[in-house]
Write a protein that holds these residues in place. Sequence first.
Motif, mmCIF file in Angstrom:
data_model
loop_
_atom_site.group_PDB
_atom_site.id
_atom_site.type_symbol
_atom_site.label_atom_id
_atom_site.label_comp_id
_atom_site.label_asym_id
_atom_site.label_seq_id
_atom_site.Cartn_x
_atom_site.Cartn_y
_atom_site.Cartn_z
ATOM 1 N N GLN A 1 2.050 6.351 -7.706
ATOM 2 C CA GLN A 1 0.646 6.738 -7.915
ATOM 3 C C GLN A 1 -0.032 5.942 -9.022
ATOM 4 O O GLN A 1 -0.857 6.463 -9.765
ATOM 5 N N GLU B 1 -0.710 8.221 -20.214
ATOM 6 C CA GLU B 1 -1.180 9.472 -19.590
ATOM 7 C C GLU B 1 -0.445 10.696 -20.121
ATOM 8 O O GLU B 1 -1.053 11.721 -20.397
ATOM 9 N N PHE B 2 0.875 10.605 -20.273
ATOM 10 C CA PHE B 2 1.684 11.799 -20.566
ATOM 11 C C PHE B 2 2.239 11.847 -21.982
ATOM 12 O O PHE B 2 2.932 12.793 -22.326
ATOM 13 N N ARG C 1 -10.586 9.862 -10.180
ATOM 14 C CA ARG C 1 -11.184 8.598 -10.584
ATOM 15 C C ARG C 1 -12.281 8.225 -9.611
ATOM 16 O O ARG C 1 -12.014 7.703 -8.532
ATOM 17 N N ALA D 1 -6.267 2.651 -1.464
ATOM 18 C CA ALA D 1 -5.339 3.524 -0.737
ATOM 19 C C ALA D 1 -4.934 4.736 -1.566
ATOM 20 O O ALA D 1 -4.447 5.729 -1.036
ATOM 21 N N MET D 2 -5.150 4.659 -2.892
ATOM 22 C CA MET D 2 -4.768 5.800 -3.728
ATOM 23 C C MET D 2 -5.855 6.863 -3.770
ATOM 24 O O MET D 2 -5.645 7.929 -4.336
ATOM 25 N N PHE E 1 1.318 4.503 -11.645
ATOM 26 C CA PHE E 1 1.914 4.542 -12.982
ATOM 27 C C PHE E 1 2.900 3.403 -13.230
ATOM 28 O O PHE E 1 3.541 3.352 -14.283
ATOM 29 N N GLN F 1 5.167 15.935 -11.158
ATOM 30 C CA GLN F 1 4.382 16.510 -10.064
ATOM 31 C C GLN F 1 4.975 17.841 -9.613
ATOM 32 O O GLN F 1 4.267 18.822 -9.384
ATOM 33 N N GLN G 1 -5.247 10.739 -3.532
ATOM 34 C CA GLN G 1 -3.824 11.018 -3.709
ATOM 35 C C GLN G 1 -3.558 11.602 -5.078
ATOM 36 O O GLN G 1 -2.432 11.695 -5.504
ATOM 37 N N ASP G 2 -4.643 11.957 -5.788
ATOM 38 C CA ASP G 2 -4.509 12.321 -7.196
ATOM 39 C C ASP G 2 -3.879 13.673 -7.431
ATOM 40 O O ASP G 2 -4.563 14.669 -7.528
ATOM 41 N N LEU G 3 -2.566 13.662 -7.553
ATOM 42 C CA LEU G 3 -1.896 14.915 -7.890
ATOM 43 C C LEU G 3 -1.602 14.943 -9.377
ATOM 44 O O LEU G 3 -1.337 15.977 -9.955
ATOM 45 N N LEU G 4 -1.653 13.770 -9.989
ATOM 46 C CA LEU G 4 -1.415 13.682 -11.425
ATOM 47 C C LEU G 4 -2.566 12.939 -12.071
ATOM 48 O O LEU G 4 -3.189 12.111 -11.447
ATOM 49 N N GLY G 5 -2.831 13.227 -13.316
ATOM 50 C CA GLY G 5 -3.912 12.532 -13.991
ATOM 51 C C GLY G 5 -5.267 12.976 -13.455
ATOM 52 O O GLY G 5 -5.341 13.757 -12.502
ATOM 53 N N GLY G 6 -6.340 12.501 -14.091
ATOM 54 C CA GLY G 6 -7.672 12.920 -13.672
ATOM 55 C C GLY G 6 -8.143 12.182 -12.437
ATOM 56 O O GLY G 6 -7.612 11.147 -12.077
ATOM 57 N N VAL H 1 0.847 -1.198 0.000
ATOM 58 C CA VAL H 1 0.000 0.000 0.000
ATOM 59 C C VAL H 1 0.882 1.248 0.000
ATOM 60 O O VAL H 1 0.627 2.230 -0.687
ATOM 61 N N HIS I 1 1.916 4.780 -3.310
ATOM 62 C CA HIS I 1 1.970 6.249 -3.241
ATOM 63 C C HIS I 1 3.188 6.809 -3.975
ATOM 64 O O HIS I 1 3.174 7.928 -4.453
ATOM 65 N N ARG J 1 -3.474 3.510 -16.145
ATOM 66 C CA ARG J 1 -2.992 3.676 -14.775
ATOM 67 C C ARG J 1 -3.736 2.750 -13.823
ATOM 68 O O ARG J 1 -4.932 2.540 -13.984
ATOM 69 N N LEU K 1 -12.770 4.661 -7.996
ATOM 70 C CA LEU K 1 -12.047 4.272 -6.771
ATOM 71 C C LEU K 1 -12.927 4.508 -5.547
ATOM 72 O O LEU K 1 -12.880 3.781 -4.572
#
Lengths: 420, 127
Positions: A181, A359-360, B85, B74-75, A183, A407, B78-83, A174, A178, A260, B88
């Motif tokens: 994320q 994604e990028f 969701r 757990a994510m 990816f 980020q 936490q979405d700082l990147l991407g759209g 888990v 983080h 993702r 979840l």
Amino acid sequence: MEKDDTIVKNLLFGLIFAFIAAGAVIDGPITAFTEFAKLQIVPARLINDFVQIGGIGAALINAALVGLIGLILILINKVKISGPTFAAVLTLMGFGLFGKTVLNILPIIAGIYLAARYVDKEFKQYIIIALFGTALGPVVSFAAVEFGLSGVTGTIAGMALGVLTGFILPALAVSMLHLHQGFNLYNMGLTCGFFGLFTSAFVLATGHKYDKVLNWYDGGSSFLIWLVPVMSLIFIIIGFVFDKKNAFKAFKNIQKIPGRLPSDFMVMESMEGALINSGLIGLFGSLYVFAVGADFNGPVIGGLLTIMGFAAFGTNLRNSWPVVLGVALSALLFKFDLASPGPILAAIFVTTLGPLAGEFGWKTGVIAGFIHMVMVSQTGGWHGGMNLYNNGFAGGLTAALIVAIIQWYKANKPLDASEF
Amino acid sequence: MRRRKDIILHLLSEIASYILEGDPQRMVVSLHQEESGLHLCVIDSNQHSDEEIAKMEKMLNSQKRPELAGYYGAMTGQDLLGGSRLDLLGWQIKHADVTRVDCGIQIDLWMGGDEFQSHKFTIPTKE
């Protein structure tokens, strides 16, 4: 939806029994099963090709039974059979050709079961961790047969270490999510690699020296060459048979998904579309192996099965080609032979970084693949080959690096007039 | 208590992130907790098409996936990147509604354990 579960379940059972039957026919049932039994007590660290060690028959039977254990666990716990569980069973089967054995996966699973009970969770909430956490099966085999302990002591040590390993994995898994994320598709690769650093350090502290291992079948078996292409065609045919009208449209929509974690293509689009995606990933993967002149053996077929599984859970054609190109460019620049073990496995397993490309964009994917090739050529030594998902480990580190940079940039780039 | 607080923060973060992607003029958040569960209500001043509302409701009411929620959940937040969701979230909550209101849309989320008492909340019954 339930009909889809049944079709996929039957497909997986069919594959498992086909592997057993093929194994018994190719080497004869007595030889195949005898060698299969011997495989349970051989070293399992990277790279030990069970095809080379025990023969094709034994390797296929081992792969089938390892996959069967996973499938039975999924069914007993009434977990939905779709993208992630499809990926898990195919990954188990794949790595059952070069590292996972019936005996070395069970203690890990037991440890994760105990961890679930300890925090009052149902085992099904940790089942994905359990199925993929078997990447550390070599830890069990190492303690049992490589560390210099005698028969019963070694066995008990292996089991105990396996249970302890499994107990710790949920916490780590888990946490590692983080870092990248989602990816990095093979998150358990990063998790198991991280754990493997500590295991390896303890082993080295005892004064034990690792023997570098490379058992690699290069016999050019026609069966092994055609196994994945034939499986791939079967998946594609099943996809079209069960949904003539919409399967191809679903497959095309899957290409638009970045991938993702967690992207269950069977639910987001359809089971049929995901099977077509899986079949095409298998075909293109096989074509790449053939084109560079690499061997079709346990690790390579294991890799192809894994990416076929993940073609229902994050990998698609659009997000794969940039990262594979990146690996190839890196290998060529640093003068690695594309057909040698490291680069060929990197080219297959680098699809773990597909979501970055998805994604990028393709340029980020090429850069990710390039860095991945360099990293994976070093990371195996860090954990002593204990972590079978070495590419997942290197991929996780690469993804964490790239995600951190993106980020930072997004959080700090100069503001435009619409922002304050 | 700490675990519940973490869960609420993750829920809030994920749904707020989703709403803020549309740059609303106003966003209102309301929380109602009972011992067995909670109700989170978020109002977004942006207008959304019927298609968008249907899509949101579908994602938030997706089939419960404990095997995914227990690990990948757990994510959430936490979405700082991407759209963002919403699926979840959907795996982890009891029920969700997305309705059009005068000033935009209202998203209602209900979450609880095995002892969740729906009569203490206002989950609409299906006709």
